[in-house]
Design a protein around this motif. Sequence first.
Motif, PDB file in Angstrom:
ATOM      1  N   THR A 136       1.038  -1.207  -0.137  1.00 37.64           N
ATOM      2  CA  THR A 136      -0.042  -0.031  -0.017  1.00 37.64           C
ATOM      3  C   THR A 136       1.036   1.235  -0.024  1.00 37.64           C
ATOM      4  O   THR A 136       2.139   1.005   0.346  1.00 37.64           O
ATOM      5  CB  THR A 136      -0.938   0.104   1.231  1.00 37.64           C
ATOM      6  N   PRO A 137       0.338   2.229  -0.222  1.00 38.49           N
ATOM      7  CA  PRO A 137       1.140   3.749  -0.298  1.00 38.49           C
ATOM      8  C   PRO A 137       1.717   3.834   1.036  1.00 38.49           C
ATOM      9  O   PRO A 137       2.831   4.199   1.269  1.00 38.49           O
ATOM     10  CB  PRO A 137       0.165   4.725  -0.554  1.00 38.49           C
ATOM     11  N   GLU A 138       0.977   3.514   2.236  1.00 37.51           N
ATOM     12  CA  GLU A 138       1.515   3.742   3.432  1.00 37.51           C
ATOM     13  C   GLU A 138       2.667   2.657   3.841  1.00 37.51           C
ATOM     14  O   GLU A 138       3.710   3.045   4.295  1.00 37.51           O
ATOM     15  CB  GLU A 138       0.425   3.593   4.568  1.00 37.51           C
ATOM     16  N   SER A 139       2.575   1.542   3.553  1.00 36.31           N
ATOM     17  CA  SER A 139       3.660   0.433   3.880  1.00 36.31           C
ATOM     18  C   SER A 139       4.704   0.769   2.665  1.00 36.31           C
ATOM     19  O   SER A 139       5.919   0.443   3.160  1.00 36.31           O
ATOM     20  CB  SER A 139       2.982  -0.909   3.414  1.00 36.31           C
ATOM     21  N   THR A 140       4.628   1.568   1.705  1.00 36.07           N
ATOM     22  CA  THR A 140       5.843   1.437   0.871  1.00 36.07           C
ATOM     23  C   THR A 140       6.411   2.830   0.729  1.00 36.07           C
ATOM     24  O   THR A 140       7.652   3.230   0.509  1.00 36.07           O
ATOM     25  CB  THR A 140       5.488   1.101  -0.588  1.00 36.07           C
ATOM     26  N   GLY A 141       5.460   4.131   1.000  1.00 30.22           N
ATOM     27  CA  GLY A 141       5.923   5.248   0.823  1.00 30.22           C
ATOM     28  C   GLY A 141       5.922   5.604  -0.623  1.00 30.22           C
ATOM     29  O   GLY A 141       6.442   6.786  -0.726  1.00 30.22           O
ATOM     30  N   ILE A 142       5.071   5.105  -1.418  1.00 34.88           N
ATOM     31  CA  ILE A 142       5.466   5.374  -2.785  1.00 34.88           C
ATOM     32  C   ILE A 142       4.034   5.574  -3.243  1.00 34.88           C
ATOM     33  O   ILE A 142       3.137   4.976  -3.378  1.00 34.88           O
ATOM     34  CB  ILE A 142       5.815   4.353  -3.790  1.00 34.88           C
ATOM     35  N   LYS A 143       3.761   6.727  -3.564  1.00 31.56           N
ATOM     36  CA  LYS A 143       2.316   7.367  -4.218  1.00 31.56           C
ATOM     37  C   LYS A 143       2.000   6.299  -5.330  1.00 31.56           C
ATOM     38  O   LYS A 143       2.709   6.493  -6.153  1.00 31.56           O
ATOM     39  CB  LYS A 143       2.276   9.162  -4.544  1.00 31.56           C
ATOM     40  N   GLY A 144       0.919   6.049  -5.238  1.00 29.78           N
ATOM     41  CA  GLY A 144       0.112   4.902  -6.233  1.00 29.78           C
ATOM     42  C   GLY A 144       0.612   3.683  -6.323  1.00 29.78           C
ATOM     43  O   GLY A 144       0.236   3.007  -7.252  1.00 29.78           O
ATOM     44  N   TYR A 145       1.260   3.472  -5.519  1.00 30.08           N
ATOM     45  CA  TYR A 145       1.671   2.227  -5.093  1.00 30.08           C
ATOM     46  C   TYR A 145       0.759   0.886  -4.634  1.00 30.08           C
ATOM     47  O   TYR A 145       0.712   0.747  -3.346  1.00 30.08           O
ATOM     48  CB  TYR A 145       3.232   1.859  -4.220  1.00 30.08           C
ATOM     49  N   LEU A 146      -0.096   0.485  -5.309  1.00 34.60           N
ATOM     50  CA  LEU A 146      -1.196   0.026  -4.600  1.00 34.60           C
ATOM     51  C   LEU A 146      -1.333  -1.604  -5.179  1.00 34.60           C
ATOM     52  O   LEU A 146      -0.511  -1.895  -6.074  1.00 34.60           O
ATOM     53  CB  LEU A 146      -2.758   0.640  -5.474  1.00 34.60           C
ATOM     54  N   GLY A 147      -1.848  -2.293  -4.322  1.00 33.74           N
ATOM     55  CA  GLY A 147      -1.573  -3.624  -4.355  1.00 33.74           C
ATOM     56  C   GLY A 147      -2.102  -4.157  -5.947  1.00 33.74           C
ATOM     57  O   GLY A 147      -3.015  -4.111  -6.464  1.00 33.74           O
ATOM     58  N   GLY A 148      -1.265  -5.028  -6.385  1.00 32.80           N
ATOM     59  CA  GLY A 148      -1.429  -5.434  -7.778  1.00 32.80           C
ATOM     60  C   GLY A 148      -0.978  -4.485  -9.088  1.00 32.80           C
ATOM     61  O   GLY A 148      -0.689  -4.901 -10.038  1.00 32.80           O
ATOM     62  N   THR A 149      -0.788  -3.087  -8.991  1.00 29.74           N
ATOM     63  CA  THR A 149      -0.431  -2.220  -9.853  1.00 29.74           C
ATOM     64  C   THR A 149       0.875  -2.449 -10.605  1.00 29.74           C
ATOM     65  O   THR A 149       0.970  -2.553 -11.738  1.00 29.74           O
ATOM     66  CB  THR A 149      -0.594  -0.608  -9.418  1.00 29.74           C
ATOM     67  N   LEU A 150       1.988  -2.519  -9.883  1.00 26.91           N
ATOM     68  CA  LEU A 150       2.987  -2.876 -10.320  1.00 26.91           C
ATOM     69  C   LEU A 150       3.061  -4.603 -11.022  1.00 26.91           C
ATOM     70  O   LEU A 150       3.602  -4.354 -12.158  1.00 26.91           O
ATOM     71  CB  LEU A 150       4.336  -3.238  -8.871  1.00 26.91           C
ATOM     72  N   ARG A 151       2.257  -5.398 -10.582  1.00 21.85           N
ATOM     73  CA  ARG A 151       2.544  -6.706 -11.285  1.00 21.85           C
ATOM     74  C   ARG A 151       1.736  -6.499 -12.485  1.00 21.85           C
ATOM     75  O   ARG A 151       2.094  -7.112 -13.464  1.00 21.85           O
ATOM     76  CB  ARG A 151       1.533  -7.731 -10.347  1.00 21.85           C
ATOM     77  N   GLN A 152       0.571  -5.847 -12.308  1.00 26.94           N
ATOM     78  CA  GLN A 152      -0.060  -5.772 -13.709  1.00 26.94           C
ATOM     79  C   GLN A 152       0.457  -4.941 -14.737  1.00 26.94           C
ATOM     80  O   GLN A 152       0.214  -4.992 -16.051  1.00 26.94           O
ATOM     81  CB  GLN A 152      -1.603  -4.880 -13.405  1.00 26.94           C
ATOM     82  N   SER A 153       1.567  -3.984 -14.341  1.00 23.16           N
ATOM     83  CA  SER A 153       2.349  -3.336 -15.402  1.00 23.16           C
ATOM     84  C   SER A 153       3.565  -4.148 -16.057  1.00 23.16           C
ATOM     85  O   SER A 153       4.238  -3.403 -16.944  1.00 23.16           O
ATOM     86  CB  SER A 153       2.966  -1.924 -14.603  1.00 23.16           C
ATOM     87  N   ILE A 154       3.669  -5.396 -15.545  1.00 26.59           N
ATOM     88  CA  ILE A 154       4.862  -6.042 -16.158  1.00 26.59           C
ATOM     89  C   ILE A 154       4.224  -6.669 -17.423  1.00 26.59           C
ATOM     90  O   ILE A 154       3.320  -7.381 -17.512  1.00 26.59           O
ATOM     91  CB  ILE A 154       5.344  -7.077 -15.110  1.00 26.59           C
ATOM     92  N   THR A 155       5.071  -6.748 -18.285  1.00 27.65           N
ATOM     93  CA  THR A 155       4.613  -7.412 -19.514  1.00 27.65           C
ATOM     94  C   THR A 155       5.643  -7.726 -20.667  1.00 27.65           C
ATOM     95  O   THR A 155       6.628  -7.097 -20.459  1.00 27.65           O
ATOM     96  CB  THR A 155       3.515  -6.443 -20.423  1.00 27.65           C
ATOM     97  N   ALA A 156       5.466  -8.708 -21.170  1.00 35.96           N
ATOM     98  CA  ALA A 156       6.528  -9.185 -22.361  1.00 35.96           C
ATOM     99  C   ALA A 156       5.765  -8.645 -23.623  1.00 35.96           C
ATOM    100  O   ALA A 156       4.616  -9.001 -23.949  1.00 35.96           O
ATOM    101  CB  ALA A 156       6.634 -10.687 -22.344  1.00 35.96           C
ATOM    102  N   PHE A 157       6.672  -8.338 -24.557  1.00 37.65           N
ATOM    103  CA  PHE A 157       6.094  -7.839 -25.756  1.00 37.65           C
ATOM    104  C   PHE A 157       7.353  -7.810 -26.915  1.00 37.65           C
ATOM    105  O   PHE A 157       8.298  -7.881 -26.699  1.00 37.65           O
ATOM    106  CB  PHE A 157       5.570  -6.478 -25.895  1.00 37.65           C
ATOM    107  N   ALA A 158       6.700  -8.098 -28.232  1.00 39.82           N
ATOM    108  CA  ALA A 158       7.503  -8.389 -29.263  1.00 39.82           C
ATOM    109  C   ALA A 158       8.127  -6.821 -29.722  1.00 39.82           C
ATOM    110  O   ALA A 158       7.201  -5.950 -30.064  1.00 39.82           O
ATOM    111  CB  ALA A 158       6.911  -9.002 -30.360  1.00 39.82           C
ATOM    112  N   VAL A 159       9.554  -6.685 -29.827  1.00 41.29           N
ATOM    113  CA  VAL A 159      10.078  -5.518 -30.359  1.00 41.29           C
ATOM    114  C   VAL A 159      10.052  -5.927 -32.189  1.00 41.29           C
ATOM    115  O   VAL A 159       9.770  -4.804 -32.864  1.00 41.29           O
ATOM    116  CB  VAL A 159      11.632  -5.424 -29.828  1.00 41.29           C
TER     117      VAL A 159
END
Length: 153
Positions: free
Chosen positions: A52-75
Motif C-alpha cells: 500500500t502507499p502507507e507501507s511503501t512510501g510510494i504514491k500510487g503503489y497499490l496492491g497489484g499495480t506493479l504486477r499488472q504493469s509487467i509485460t512481455a512484448f515483441a520488439v
Amino acid sequence: MDKINIQIKGVKKLTKQLENISKEVDNEVEAITRITAEDISTNAKFSAPVGTPESTGIKGYLGGTLRQSITAFAVNSKTWAVAAFAKYAPYVEFGTGGSVEVPNELKDLVIRFKGKGIRRINLPARPFLYPAFVKGRGQYIKDLKKLLKRVTK
C-alpha cells in the motif's frame, strides 16, 4: 584447354533441405525467444511485491499495480522485451537512497533513475525483474544449446 564439368547428384535437393532446416531453426529460435520472454514476465509478476502507499512510501503503489504493469512484448519477430511500466518500478527493483542495490551489468541503465521521483529515502531494494531475467537467461541458453545440438546431429 578443355573444360571439366562435374555434377553431383542430389545437390539441389540437399540445398533445398538445408534452406528448409534454416527456416525451421529460425522459427524455433523465435518461439524459444517468445516463450522465454513470457516466462520472465510471469516470474517477475509472481515476485513483484504488493503493498500500500502507507507501507511503501510510494504514491500510487497499490496492491497489484506493479504486477499488472509487467509485460512481455515483441520488439520485432526476433526480439522480445520485458518491462515493468509502473513509474515507480525502478525504485522498487533497486531501492532508493543508501539502500540502492544494482547488479554490475545494469549500472549504466539504472543511473538514469538516480534521484528522480523518489518519495521515500532509503527504500530497500526488492528485486523482481532482474532475478526473473537471470533465471530466464539461463533457461534461454540451455534451450538454444539443446536446439543447436538437435539440428547438428
